[in-house]
Design a protein around this motif. Structure first.
Motif, PDB file in Angstrom:
ATOM      1  N   GLU A  71      49.450  28.765  34.038  1.00  0.00           N
ATOM      2  CA  GLU A  71      47.860  28.494  33.706  1.00  0.00           C
ATOM      3  C   GLU A  71      47.171  29.678  33.960  1.00  0.00           C
ATOM      4  OE1 GLU A  71      45.426  25.119  31.864  1.00  0.00           O
ATOM      5  OE2 GLU A  71      46.962  24.131  34.226  1.00  0.00           O
ATOM      6  N   SER A  72      47.099  29.253  35.094  1.00  0.00           N
ATOM      7  CA  SER A  72      44.944  29.868  35.886  1.00  0.00           C
ATOM      8  C   SER A  72      46.099  30.995  35.679  1.00  0.00           C
ATOM      9  CB  SER A  72      45.863  28.819  37.707  1.00  0.00           C
ATOM     10  OG  SER A  72      46.478  30.055  37.697  1.00  0.00           O
ATOM     11  N   LYS A  73      47.078  32.285  36.010  1.00  0.00           N
ATOM     12  CA  LYS A  73      46.710  33.533  35.858  1.00  0.00           C
ATOM     13  C   LYS A  73      48.364  33.640  35.076  1.00  0.00           C
ATOM     14  CE  LYS A  73      48.410  32.665  41.093  1.00  0.00           C
ATOM     15  NZ  LYS A  73      49.371  32.725  42.004  1.00  0.00           N
ATOM     16  N   TRP A  74      48.846  33.679  34.679  1.00  0.00           N
ATOM     17  CA  TRP A  74      49.930  34.818  33.132  1.00  0.00           C
ATOM     18  C   TRP A  74      48.566  34.144  31.596  1.00  0.00           C
ATOM     19  CZ3 TRP A  74      52.183  35.060  28.449  1.00  0.00           C
ATOM     20  CH2 TRP A  74      52.341  36.870  28.732  1.00  0.00           C
ATOM     21  N   LEU A  75      47.954  33.093  31.460  1.00  0.00           N
ATOM     22  CA  LEU A  75      47.416  32.535  30.594  1.00  0.00           C
ATOM     23  C   LEU A  75      46.103  33.160  30.770  1.00  0.00           C
ATOM     24  CD1 LEU A  75      49.305  29.537  29.501  1.00  0.00           C
ATOM     25  CD2 LEU A  75      49.700  32.255  28.216  1.00  0.00           C
ATOM     26  N   GLU A  76      45.536  33.444  31.765  1.00  0.00           N
ATOM     27  CA  GLU A  76      44.018  33.663  31.605  1.00  0.00           C
ATOM     28  C   GLU A  76      43.901  35.217  32.025  1.00  0.00           C
ATOM     29  OE1 GLU A  76      40.964  32.562  35.320  1.00  0.00           O
ATOM     30  OE2 GLU A  76      41.578  31.021  35.160  1.00  0.00           O
ATOM     31  N   ILE A  77      43.723  35.976  30.837  1.00  0.00           N
ATOM     32  CA  ILE A  77      43.108  37.282  30.884  1.00  0.00           C
ATOM     33  C   ILE A  77      42.188  37.656  31.555  1.00  0.00           C
ATOM     34  CG2 ILE A  77      42.959  39.665  28.694  1.00  0.00           C
ATOM     35  CD1 ILE A  77      45.579  37.392  28.471  1.00  0.00           C
ATOM     36  N   GLY A  78      42.054  38.481  32.744  1.00  0.00           N
ATOM     37  CA  GLY A  78      41.017  39.055  33.650  1.00  0.00           C
ATOM     38  C   GLY A  78      41.036  38.065  34.578  1.00  0.00           C
ATOM     39  N   THR A  79      42.201  37.707  34.675  1.00  0.00           N
ATOM     40  CA  THR A  79      42.333  37.102  36.338  1.00  0.00           C
ATOM     41  C   THR A  79      41.805  37.733  37.578  1.00  0.00           C
ATOM     42  OG1 THR A  79      43.728  34.947  37.862  1.00  0.00           O
ATOM     43  CG2 THR A  79      45.129  36.614  36.393  1.00  0.00           C
ATOM     44  N   ASP A  80      41.289  36.960  38.707  1.00  0.00           N
ATOM     45  CA  ASP A  80      41.527  37.320  40.004  1.00  0.00           C
ATOM     46  C   ASP A  80      41.716  37.338  41.257  1.00  0.00           C
ATOM     47  OD1 ASP A  80      40.679  35.409  40.503  1.00  0.00           O
ATOM     48  OD2 ASP A  80      38.584  35.253  41.302  1.00  0.00           O
ATOM     49  N   SER A  81      43.694  37.023  40.511  1.00  0.00           N
ATOM     50  CA  SER A  81      44.653  36.498  41.116  1.00  0.00           C
ATOM     51  C   SER A  81      44.564  37.303  42.374  1.00  0.00           C
ATOM     52  CB  SER A  81      45.549  35.899  40.745  1.00  0.00           C
ATOM     53  OG  SER A  81      45.708  35.917  39.615  1.00  0.00           O
ATOM     54  N   LYS A  82      44.410  38.805  41.446  1.00  0.00           N
ATOM     55  CA  LYS A  82      44.685  40.265  42.364  1.00  0.00           C
ATOM     56  C   LYS A  82      43.793  40.585  42.793  1.00  0.00           C
ATOM     57  CE  LYS A  82      49.515  40.257  40.556  1.00  0.00           C
ATOM     58  NZ  LYS A  82      50.672  40.981  39.271  1.00  0.00           N
ATOM     59  N   ARG A  83      42.686  40.138  42.564  1.00  0.00           N
ATOM     60  CA  ARG A  83      41.810  41.021  43.321  1.00  0.00           C
ATOM     61  C   ARG A  83      40.740  40.698  44.126  1.00  0.00           C
ATOM     62  NH1 ARG A  83      40.198  41.293  37.394  1.00  0.00           N
ATOM     63  NH2 ARG A  83      38.170  39.464  37.754  1.00  0.00           N
ATOM     64  N   GLY A  84      40.309  41.757  44.812  1.00  0.00           N
ATOM     65  CA  GLY A  84      39.039  41.348  46.275  1.00  0.00           C
ATOM     66  C   GLY A  84      40.161  40.706  47.526  1.00  0.00           C
ATOM     67  N   LEU A  85      39.660  39.886  48.241  1.00  0.00           N
ATOM     68  CA  LEU A  85      40.326  39.385  49.479  1.00  0.00           C
ATOM     69  C   LEU A  85      40.997  38.732  48.743  1.00  0.00           C
ATOM     70  CD1 LEU A  85      36.878  38.991  52.151  1.00  0.00           C
ATOM     71  CD2 LEU A  85      38.403  41.313  50.873  1.00  0.00           C
ATOM     72  N   LYS A  86      41.040  37.740  48.264  1.00  0.00           N
ATOM     73  CA  LYS A  86      42.166  36.564  48.277  1.00  0.00           C
ATOM     74  C   LYS A  86      43.446  37.560  46.999  1.00  0.00           C
ATOM     75  CE  LYS A  86      42.837  33.336  45.209  1.00  0.00           C
ATOM     76  NZ  LYS A  86      42.539  32.215  43.592  1.00  0.00           N
ATOM     77  N   GLY A  87      43.460  38.253  47.007  1.00  0.00           N
ATOM     78  CA  GLY A  87      44.679  38.973  46.122  1.00  0.00           C
ATOM     79  C   GLY A  87      44.850  39.631  46.645  1.00  0.00           C
ATOM     80  N   LYS A  88      44.291  40.160  47.696  1.00  0.00           N
ATOM     81  CA  LYS A  88      45.243  41.378  48.679  1.00  0.00           C
ATOM     82  C   LYS A  88      45.991  40.826  49.858  1.00  0.00           C
ATOM     83  CE  LYS A  88      43.423  45.111  46.124  1.00  0.00           C
ATOM     84  NZ  LYS A  88      44.965  45.287  45.771  1.00  0.00           N
ATOM     85  N   ILE A  89      46.421  39.481  49.901  1.00  0.00           N
ATOM     86  CA  ILE A  89      47.178  38.907  50.875  1.00  0.00           C
ATOM     87  C   ILE A  89      47.915  39.187  50.698  1.00  0.00           C
ATOM     88  CG2 ILE A  89      48.368  36.166  51.759  1.00  0.00           C
ATOM     89  CD1 ILE A  89      45.316  35.648  50.506  1.00  0.00           C
ATOM     90  N   PRO A  90      48.938  39.515  50.765  1.00  0.00           N
ATOM     91  CA  PRO A  90      50.964  40.554  51.525  1.00  0.00           C
ATOM     92  C   PRO A  90      51.783  39.304  50.954  1.00  0.00           C
ATOM     93  CG  PRO A  90      49.708  41.402  53.679  1.00  0.00           C
ATOM     94  CD  PRO A  90      48.520  40.004  53.328  1.00  0.00           C
ATOM     95  N   SER A  91      52.332  40.247  50.284  1.00  0.00           N
ATOM     96  CA  SER A  91      53.491  38.806  50.020  1.00  0.00           C
ATOM     97  C   SER A  91      54.277  37.560  50.612  1.00  0.00           C
ATOM     98  CB  SER A  91      54.762  39.659  48.128  1.00  0.00           C
ATOM     99  OG  SER A  91      55.222  40.234  48.949  1.00  0.00           O
ATOM    100  N   LYS A  92      54.730  36.588  50.550  1.00  0.00           N
ATOM    101  CA  LYS A  92      55.779  35.918  51.483  1.00  0.00           C
ATOM    102  C   LYS A  92      56.334  36.832  51.974  1.00  0.00           C
ATOM    103  CE  LYS A  92      53.563  31.314  49.656  1.00  0.00           C
ATOM    104  NZ  LYS A  92      54.189  30.332  49.699  1.00  0.00           N
ATOM    105  N   LYS A  93      57.713  37.362  50.768  1.00  0.00           N
ATOM    106  CA  LYS A  93      58.859  37.148  51.787  1.00  0.00           C
ATOM    107  C   LYS A  93      59.374  38.911  51.950  1.00  0.00           C
ATOM    108  CE  LYS A  93      64.197  37.992  49.939  1.00  0.00           C
ATOM    109  NZ  LYS A  93      64.756  37.753  48.489  1.00  0.00           N
TER     110      LYS A  93
END
Length: 704
Positions: A71-93
């Protein structure tokens, strides 16, 4: 006064999906990048055109998505989930930084087909599934705020991901249900180029499956086999501090005595190619890379492979046709960030470094994109100044990008200068001892090719103009008593240029490129034109000549903080000189210019004082005088037999015409130009130890 709201019609989704991505292959590329961001180790891309309902699928074993993610990432066009400081967090694995930033990559699905089924699962959670038919979704409301919605169902018994997690995208109602063999091979080429084969991601593997069409790619060679067939390779790294480390290898096949060779430097400085208007601020242009140029770029590393495309060499390296076909489809300079490719650098027709234009303007020793494969690696976290365009076709062309472009081009320039002497070895092995082909034969061959390609009306006037210019030069030479002047080298280079033009005609090269080649030929002729317009011989002294030359360059020594020692002004011996003063001044100025450059080069490289020394000598027995211009630069790094050859130079973007011109001037007055190291004449001229670079000696004979 009324407040009005801006509204966006839902059909914009369709426009974005169709126009945001250039073509189908790039759309697949974008979806695979999402799998990388999802910490996938393996991605299976399937193109099945033989089944009842053709489809394209992308299946990964990544982290999958929850209902909230959908809902909040795939269906939200232009989401900032990968932008800015929030989005630059390294992946878990795998601690990956996200490649996607715009939040619109999933719209690429519409480029591929009208329907998509998505199945996803987080490990130990219910599998989630939904389907989108884009036309139905967009038709659900005129505006984006009118409740465009999808239904997501939970598969309590997983259908696809029975163990572990991942995501599957299956696209049907394909926009292009039929793919040619060439298009399938292009897709395979792109899929296999996603991860850098030189610096491969150990935990990210992408496979292409082609049910029923496997034969379309079964004859394609592996990348590693073809890279092993390269004649030259160049590994390099530029650190954030500006340190330039490199390793060069020359690995020719066993052909007519050619031998392997190489060189390396773990702590070099990168000599920069020039840019237009570089010194507009009044400061001397920088010779070497300043670490400040790497701000927003970070460290750069990579590898360059280069090929000699003559059939004689390709046959010795393996299958000539196989290698030629592979180079044709794979050649270019690619860019990777965190080992994942940045599109469309290195694609057919892309020449982001301008290598092809450089090769036309300075053909000797330069490489075009059709004869090399380059891999450039960047660190995603340290290159925030390089922003990818929304259409995923390269970086925004801002100042940071222009610095990046210049640094990489400077690396290529270094490689080209290292490989130049070895290329001449190969050319000599193929052709045997160099023979000067009559330039008329080259022109005749060019006319024949032009006639065959129905370009006679365009090429014939050019050929006639060049022939006329050459004939007029010959006439002037004979009438002015210069028949003995050694211009054979110039005519040989002329033949080389005409041959290049002939090959371009055979390859249906663009008219713009042909014009640039013609301009190059005219430049070559113009180089020795002043010799034919020379003034009458006049008598002067070497002291007067040098004084006039230094007056023209006096500000440069101060500007570049160089020490000038002119022994002629300190009681050094002078002697009479006779000749055309305009030519002699031009020759001396060329050598002073070289001495200034190379002393600056070494001063900046080793943090020492740059210096130029001018000395003279008179031999009363031979009645001859010598003028020596000596510097404390690096000395001659090219073989002496190649120095003074047009368009051969070890200076960044050097033309090699200065020494060539100066040598011809001295020959025209029955003198000579000697090139050697300072050490070779140290005792003869009593040269101080501080001057340990190159020495160039003008030798004059007393007029009889």
């Amino acid at each position: 006064m009324a407040d009005l709201k801006m509204r966006v019609q839902s059909h914009v989704l369709k426009l974005l999906g169709d126009q945001l991505i250039g073509h189908d292959r790039l759309a697949v590329f974008e979806l695979v990048k999402n799998s990388y961001d999802a910490d996938a180790e393996r991605v299976d891309v399937t193109l099945d055109l033989e089944c009842d309902e053709p489809y394209i699928s992308i299946k990964d074993d990544g982290c999958g998505m929850s209902m909230d993610d959908i809902e909040s990432k795939w269906l939200e066009i232009g989401t900032d989930s990968k932008r800015g400081l929030k989005g630059k967090i390294p992946s878990k694995k795998f601690k990956r930084l996200p490649l996607g930033e715009k939040g619109v990559g999933r719209l690429a699905i519409q480029k591929l087909g009208d329907s998509v089924q998505l199945v996803t699962r987080i490990a130990n959670a219910p599998e989630l599934e939904f389907k989108i038919v884009w036309d139905d979704l967009i038709g659900g409301g005129k505006y984006l705020d009118q409740g465009l919605s999808i239904s997501v169902k939970r598969n309590m018994v997983p259908k696809v991901f029975k163990t572990g997690g991942g995501t599957l995208l299956k696209i049907t109602d394909l926009s292009r249900p039929e793919w040619s063999k060439r298009e399938v091979r292009d897709l395979y080429r792109l899929i296999t180029s996603l991860s850098n084969p030189i610096n491969k991601i150990g935990s990210f593997d992408v496979e292409l499956h082609l049910p029923g069409r496997e034969e379309d790619i079964e004859d394609l060679p592996s990348a590693q086999d073809m890279l092993n067939a390269a004649i030259w390779s160049f590994d390099f790294a530029v650190s954030e501090s500006g340190r330039f480390s490199w390793e060069y290898k020359f690995k020719p096949p066993a052909y007519k005595g050619l031998k392997h060779d190489g060189d390396a430097n773990p702590a070099d400085k990168l000599e920069l190619v020039k840019v237009v208007d570089e010194d507009d601020d009044g400061k001397p242009p920088a010779i070497f890379l300043d670490p400040a140029m790497l701000a927003g770029i970070g460290p750069i590393k990579g590898k360059i492979y280069a090929y000699h495309r003559r059939t004689e060499i390709l046959k010795e390296s393996g299958s000539a046709k196989l290698i030629t076909d592979w180079i044709r489809s794979q050649s270019g300079v690619r860019v990777y960030r965190d080992q994942v490719r940045v599109f469309n650098y290195g694609e057919p027709g892309d020449d982001w470094l301008g290598l092809n234009v450089r090769r036309i303007n300075r053909p000797a020793g330069k490489l075009g994109t059709d004869s090399l494969i380059g891999y450039i690696d960047l660190n995603l976290a340290k290159s925030p100044g390089l922003k990818e365009k929304t259409n995923r076709e390269g970086f925004d062309e801002n100042d940071v990008y222009r610095n990046f472009q210049r640094v990489v081009l400077s690396v290529f320039d270094k490689f080209e200068r290292l490989h130049g002497p070895h290329r001449k070895q190969i050319d000599k092995a193929i052709k045997g001892e160099s023979k000067i082909i009559p330039v008329e034969e080259a022109f005749d061959a060019l006319n024949e090719i032009a006639k065959k390609n129905n370009l006679e009306s365009e090429i014939k006037p050019v050929v006639e103009s060049l022939q006329s210019q050459l004939n007029s030069y010959r006439t002037v030479m004979l009438n002015s008593g210069m028949a003995g002047l050694n211009l054979s080298l110039a005519f040989h280079e002329m033949v080389h240029g005409v041959d290049t033009l002939t090959r371009q005609l055979e390859g249906n090269t663009s008219k713009t490129t042909l014009q640039q080649t013609i301009v190059h030929l005219r430049k070559l002729l113009d180089t020795f034109k002043p010799l034919l317009n020379k003034e009458r011989a006049r008598k002067t002294t070497i002291r007067e000549l040098v004084a006039r030359a230094l007056d023209m360059n006096s500000g440069r020594f101060k500007r570049h903080d160089l020490v000038l020692s002119n022994h002629l002004s300190d009681g050094g011996v002078s002697f009479p000189v006779s000749g055309p003063l305009n030519l002699l001044m031009g020759a001396i100025n060329n050598i002073i210019d070289n001495a200034i450059y190379w002393s600056r080069y070494q001063a900046q490289k080793e943090d020492k004082q740059g210096a130029v020394l001018i000395m003279t000598q008179w031999d009363s027995d031979k009645r001859s005088g010598s003028l020596a211009i000596i510097d404390n630069g690096p000395g001659f790094e090219l073989p002496l037999d190649q120095l003074g050859t047009p368009f051969v130079s070890n200076r960044a973007e050097g033309m090699g015409l200065g020494l060539y011109y100066s040598r011809m001037v001295m020959e025209s007055i029955d003198g000579s130009l000697v090139l050697c190291s300072a050490d070779e004449i140290r005792d003869d001229f009593q040269i101080p130890d501080a001057y340990d670079g190159a020495a160039i000696i003008f030798q004059f004979k007393e007029e009889k």
